[in-house]
Scaffold this motif. Structure first.
Motif, PDB file in Angstrom:
ATOM      1  N   ALA A   1     -44.563 -49.156  21.738  1.00 21.05           N
ATOM      2  CA  ALA A   1     -43.326 -48.400  22.302  1.00 21.05           C
ATOM      3  C   ALA A   1     -42.204 -49.122  22.891  1.00 21.05           C
ATOM      4  CB  ALA A   1     -43.949 -47.247  23.332  1.00 21.05           C
TER       5      ALA A   1
ATOM      6  N   ASN B   1     -51.437 -40.404  27.168  1.00 22.28           N
ATOM      7  CA  ASN B   1     -49.538 -40.119  26.814  1.00 22.28           C
ATOM      8  C   ASN B   1     -48.686 -41.778  27.342  1.00 22.28           C
ATOM      9  OD1 ASN B   1     -46.811 -39.499  26.378  1.00 22.28           O
ATOM     10  ND2 ASN B   1     -47.165 -37.997  28.130  1.00 22.28           N
TER      11      ASN B   1
ATOM     12  N   HIS C   1     -39.894 -48.815  32.249  1.00 19.45           N
ATOM     13  CA  HIS C   1     -38.767 -48.485  32.197  1.00 19.45           C
ATOM     14  C   HIS C   1     -37.462 -48.591  33.848  1.00 19.45           C
ATOM     15  CE1 HIS C   1     -37.459 -49.514  28.072  1.00 19.45           C
ATOM     16  NE2 HIS C   1     -38.561 -48.449  28.188  1.00 19.45           N
TER      17      HIS C   1
ATOM     18  N   VAL D   1     -44.559 -45.943  29.713  1.00 26.75           N
ATOM     19  CA  VAL D   1     -43.068 -46.453  28.962  1.00 26.75           C
ATOM     20  C   VAL D   1     -41.793 -46.655  29.938  1.00 26.75           C
ATOM     21  CG1 VAL D   1     -41.340 -46.153  27.047  1.00 26.75           C
ATOM     22  CG2 VAL D   1     -43.676 -46.415  26.508  1.00 26.75           C
ATOM     23  N   ASP D   2     -41.739 -45.082  30.342  1.00 30.61           N
ATOM     24  CA  ASP D   2     -41.032 -44.312  31.437  1.00 30.61           C
ATOM     25  C   ASP D   2     -40.935 -45.582  32.662  1.00 30.61           C
ATOM     26  OD1 ASP D   2     -39.977 -43.015  29.619  1.00 30.61           O
ATOM     27  OD2 ASP D   2     -41.004 -41.144  30.147  1.00 30.61           O
TER      28      ASP D   2
ATOM     29  N   GLN E   1     -46.104 -42.571  26.558  1.00 35.50           N
ATOM     30  CA  GLN E   1     -44.636 -42.484  27.071  1.00 35.50           C
ATOM     31  C   GLN E   1     -44.612 -42.795  28.630  1.00 35.50           C
ATOM     32  OE1 GLN E   1     -41.417 -43.301  25.140  1.00 35.50           O
ATOM     33  NE2 GLN E   1     -40.815 -42.505  26.774  1.00 35.50           N
TER      34      GLN E   1
END
Ligand SMILES: Cc1ncc(C[n+]2csc(CCOP(=O)(O)OP(=O)(O)O)c2C)c(N)n1
Length: 562
Positions: free
Chosen positions: A335, A198, A207, A203-204, A200
């Protein structure tokens, strides 16, 4: 309350973090602190079965039904052997069985001290992984213990399941129950590529961090990472660093990080430490980088390693990304597309500004050097023809080469897998034998004479160019701090000599050139770097050990000057 055994405390903490909650216990004294810990903690579900043979199969039944790893725990001696049939069954049925055996300290094995057999690795052919934990007495052992437990528990999560053995030596006293809670041991979480991957999640995390450092270790030329790394470098507060052996073609990547870190004070180092560290590839040469990242460990560290092995060079991995680096970084950079650009006070600009300062200082210093290894390497690297292969020997050639930029399309190789000086000539000869690219080798005298027999074959005649830096011994040992304190340095450590390679090189049928000063080197390089024919040749450059040492040490003093 838990026992004061740090290896047990880490084991219990990490089992819970890796999701192992069911433990089948068999009785004993040596494993009593382990039993106590599992029973004491409310998150473990414990079962009691006296006979270890049956306990092992009982655990297999639990695991099959729960569809998760299950642990068994026994005392030392033949108790462990009785898990054998269940371990064999789990191996061939691919059941994730965690075998925890208590043991006496290694010093007592075979000393008629009751209930001892050689337990470490005793089931190796039928386990996916086996480790023996240290009894933790200092920080290094604490890290080692933590890493071994993580490695063992990660092995239970591999796509191919099977039994894993953790042997736990424990010294008396065994019953000091004084610790109030389990530690928050560092957990290395596995992420496997494929359906469950996953992006994401990453990516989280990306960030959520501000100062991101990507460290690229040794990579064979021809990898496909450049595009993804170029995109990542464009995002704010992301720094990419690599040495020549990383074979990167990423304009924003910083190559002079060793001199950069040498140009700032210890107090300033912390500013260069990342919150998110991403590592991939093989070895890194820079000792300063290792010191920085071990001293200031990143809170979040992803190591991208397709074979799912733990290479905890910087002692801080928190996520093991089991994927091809190019696949992972491409998905990540796609992404992340559209992130904002670098601001002038960002982490990245701190690195880039200091990189320029270190570059300018190094460049100025290198302009006016006395004749030395570094001066010779500078002249050579300025003349090195494009589109060639460059092999770098251990130990000072590879470090000194990093002081200079490379012409375009140079493939860089070095035997950094084990840093041996024993096969450097042979490796370069093998590379030249393919005639794919003209091959240059930069090598010190000990490494050259060590592997001179690598020239005893027909392939050495295929256009190989060897720059032999003859500084009369293993000069690396004269550069670093420490060996000079021993009177053994010159004769036994640096192995000082005053031999020339001339006769031996010509006996092998190679053309021989030499230089003892700047002018001679300039002249010799004309022929040495001329690739219009494929004559193999050795250019032997004679330098003085004391001058090399001065030049090297003074460089780092100059870098520190304000
Ligand atoms: C097989 C092997 N033996 C010993 C060593 C330890 N070692 C590392 S560097 C070095 C000296 C290398 O000297 P040289 O090739 O002359 O290079 P210099 O440091 O002088 O540039 C030695 C002996 C090693 N790396 N490999």
């Amino acid at each position: 309350v838990f026992p004061d055994k740090k290896n047990i405390l880490q084991l219990a903490s990490l089992m819970l973090q890796h999701g192992i909650r069911h433990v089948v216990l068999s009785p004993g004294s040596r494993n009593a602190p382990l039993i106590h810990t599992f029973v004491e903690h409310p998150d473990f579900e414990c079962y009691t079965i006296v006979d270890e043979r049956s306990a092992g199969f009982f655990a297999i039944g639990l695991s099959l039904s729960l569809k998760e790893p299950v642990a068994v725990c026994c005392t030392s001696g033949t108790a462990l052997l009785n898990y054998g049939p269940a371990i064999a069954e789990a191996f061939y049925q691919q059941v994730p069985l965690l075998v925890i055996s208590a043991d006496r300290p290694a010093a007592w094995i075979g000393q008629q001290d009751g209930q001892t057999i050689p337990q470490n690795g005793i089931f190796d052919p039928i386990t996916r992984k086996s480790v023996q934990l240290p009894e933790v007495t200092d920080k290094q052992e604490e890290w080692h213990c933590n890493r071994l437990i993580n490695e063992a528990l990660l092995s239970l999560a591999l796509p191919t399941k099977g039994p894993v053995h953790i042997n736990v030596p424990l010294s008396e006293p065994l019953y000091n129950f004084t610790v109030g809670q389990l530690p928050e041991a560092r957990c290395i979480r596995p992420y496997f590529s494929g359906q469950k991957f996953n992006i994401q999640l990453f990516v989280d995390q990306w960030h959520a961090t501000k100062r991101r450092l990507v460290v690229v270790g040794q990579l064979a030329p021809g990898h496909s990472l450049n595009n993804a790394l170029c995109r990542l470098a464009a995002y704010s507060d992301t720094v990419i660093i690599a040495e020549h052996i990383g074979n990167l073609d990423v304009p924003a990547a910083i190559g002079n990080f060793d001199t950069l870190l040498g140009s700032v004070t210890d107090d300033e180092w912390a500013a260069y430490a990342p919150d998110l560290l991403v590592t991939l590839g093989g070895h890194i040469t820079s000792k300063r980088l290792k010191q920085l990242l071990r001293k200031h460990p990143a809170a979040c560290h992803w190591d991208i390693r397709p074979d799912a092995t733990v290479k905890d060079t910087f002692q801080s991995i928190t996520g093991l990304i089991c994927a091809e680096p190019a696949d992972f970084l491409n998905s990540l950079s796609e992404a992340l597309a559209g992130e904002d650009n670098m601001s002038c006070d960002s982490y990245a600009s701190l690195w880039h500004k200091q990189s320029e300062i270190a570059e300018t200082k190094t460049g100025d210093y290198l302009q006016s050097l006395p004749f030395s290894d570094i001066a010779a390497i500078r002249l050579f690297m300025n003349r090195l023809p494009q589109n060639t292969a460059l092999h770098l020997s251990n130990s000072s050639p590879i470090r000194n080469a990093q002081l200079f930029g490379l012409p375009p399309r140079i493939e860089v190789y070095s035997n950094r897998g084990t840093n041996g000086i024993d096969g450097v000539v042979s490796t370069a000869v093998g590379s030249a034998a393919t005639r794919k690219k003209p091959v240059f080798l930069m090598i010190g005298d000990l490494s050259f004479f060590y592997d001179i027999n690598g020239l005893w074959n027909e392939y050495a005649a295929r256009g190989l160019r060897i720059l032999l830096l003859n500084n009369g011994g293993g000069n690396m040992f004269r550069l670093i701090n420490g060996p000079e304190q021993s009177p053994a340095l010159e004769h036994y450590i640096a192995c000082a000599h005053s031999q020339s390679a001339k006769e031996r090189v010509t006996a092998f049928g190679l053309h021989y050139l030499s230089a003892t000063d700047t002018e001679e080197l300039h002249q010799a390089l004309e022929r040495f770097c001329d690739l219009s024919d494929d004559t193999s040749m050795v250019l032997e450059v004679f330098t003085q050990a004391e001058i090399n040492t001065q030049v090297f040490r003074h460089l780092f003093e100059t870098l520190k000057e304000r």
